[in-house]
Design an enzyme around this catalytic site. Sequence first.
Site, short mmCIF file in Angstrom:
data_model
loop_
_atom_site.label_atom_id
_atom_site.label_comp_id
_atom_site.label_asym_id
_atom_site.label_seq_id
_atom_site.Cartn_x
_atom_site.Cartn_y
_atom_site.Cartn_z
N LYS A 297 0.81 -1.21 -0.13
CA LYS A 297 0.05 0.11 0.12
C LYS A 297 0.85 1.46 -0.05
O LYS A 297 2.06 1.42 0.56
CB LYS A 297 -1.18 -0.04 1.32
N SER B 35 -9.49 1.69 3.00
CA SER B 35 -8.74 2.48 1.98
C SER B 35 -7.83 1.72 1.26
O SER B 35 -7.14 2.27 0.46
CB SER B 35 -7.97 3.75 2.80
N SER C 57 -10.25 -0.92 6.76
CA SER C 57 -9.79 -0.69 5.60
C SER C 57 -8.75 -1.96 4.85
O SER C 57 -8.46 -2.07 4.10
CB SER C 57 -8.87 0.40 5.47
#
Length: 466
Positions: free
Chosen positions: A83, A156, A180
């Site tokens: 990420k 997210s 998330s």
Amino acid sequence: MTLPADLHYLSLNEIARRLRDRTVSSVELTRAILERIEKVDSTLKSYAVVTPDRALADAAALDIEAAAGRWRGPLHGVPIAVKDLCNTAGIPTAAGMAIHRDHVPIEDATVVTRLKAAGAVILGKLQMTEGAFGAHHPSIPTPLNPWNAAYWTGASSSGSGAATAAGLCYGSLGSDTGGSIRFPSTMNGLSGLKPTWGRVSRAGVFPLAESLDHVGPMARSALDCAMILGVVAGPDPEDPTAVPIAVPDYVAAAAVGVAGRRIGIPVGLSDLDPDSARTLGDAVTVFEKQGAQIVEVRLPAAFQQASRDWLGLCAVETALAHEKTYPSRAAEYGPVLAGLIDMGRGLSAVDYARLQVRRAAVTGGLNTLLASLDLLLMPVMGTAVWSLDRLAVTGRDPEAVAARLRYTAPFDLSGHPTLTLPGGKTVDGMPTGFQIVGRSFDEAGVLAGGHAFQQATDWHLRRPPL
């Protein structure tokens, strides 16, 4: 060598075995995945940055090591991605933010250092919402769900969910502050582990709310998650909140099963839609057949308020995380993240203290409940899947946000580990999931439960119809 057509969809565990047997090389594997990224991701938009030259060079060096008999472990030569809030030396790390698009760290985050040391090939950085909150920055493309572009990808860790599901990496790192890792895992048919807070170092990871942030693996199976967690977990002198306790052999622990274990199922969950209720009920049936003792339980009284409290607690810590750039550069922020920061800056000390007292109550209630159980089964969301149209209708209304977070945010407040697994599908063919929650630092037990479920089902073997 002719590579199998479904190479990109094999599990991390299977790919690791083939690399170890030298039936495929890391360079062949990395090149194949990079070609797939080039072909597929122009539509999905799951990557923020792809680093093909670096990835191929790393793969070649790892193949040389393998040929010389030097093996770093089960991730040796496996292409994965992280990420884009994990710092990567020499590679942009924007955290989904327009104001950080030119930020190039000089050091890796600890989790990236550990992945590299274990021989993982880092393909690039995965797209995410702005600052890891609930919406993507208006100037940055939103990743699409590979199962159906009309559905939410999850926030997210949206890029981590889309890329891992679409065969654009064999596993990824996500982060979870309110759900998330779990939202994109259930929406993309993945297995995603939110570890205990303090199990995985956050050094070099851009914060949303530091006392709520968790970094963890997203992959195609519980066993794959175990392989990644075993590499990234553990104490870290760069992060004093990374707890200095031993890291178990998660892969070995996954084989323990659930026979004789007490597994709780909450009663009185009145907000579940048919898909979510069916997925949770089917999971109970599977575990019963495997010899688990199913126990009906009631969630702590503080649980229902927890997702509403989460928003204020997250807002205050987010305001702290952004104090160098907000409000001085407020015009460069998207409206959703800016609204959260404004909320946090406006909260009084007394109101914040009240939230902290209630946080302690929900944590204590969950500790008490889990002390009587081995594992707890939970839905991920009351509404099993969310279309983009439905999200647009509900907007950012605080009550709607709290409803989506009802079954995820409490475990960020308490820090307990939770594994999300695919466990069904809707009439539209979208994957649905459920959570397995464990006592603090019992990721081994949670992963054993997940692996047992996946030994008896095939939901984790299904792939999107790209």
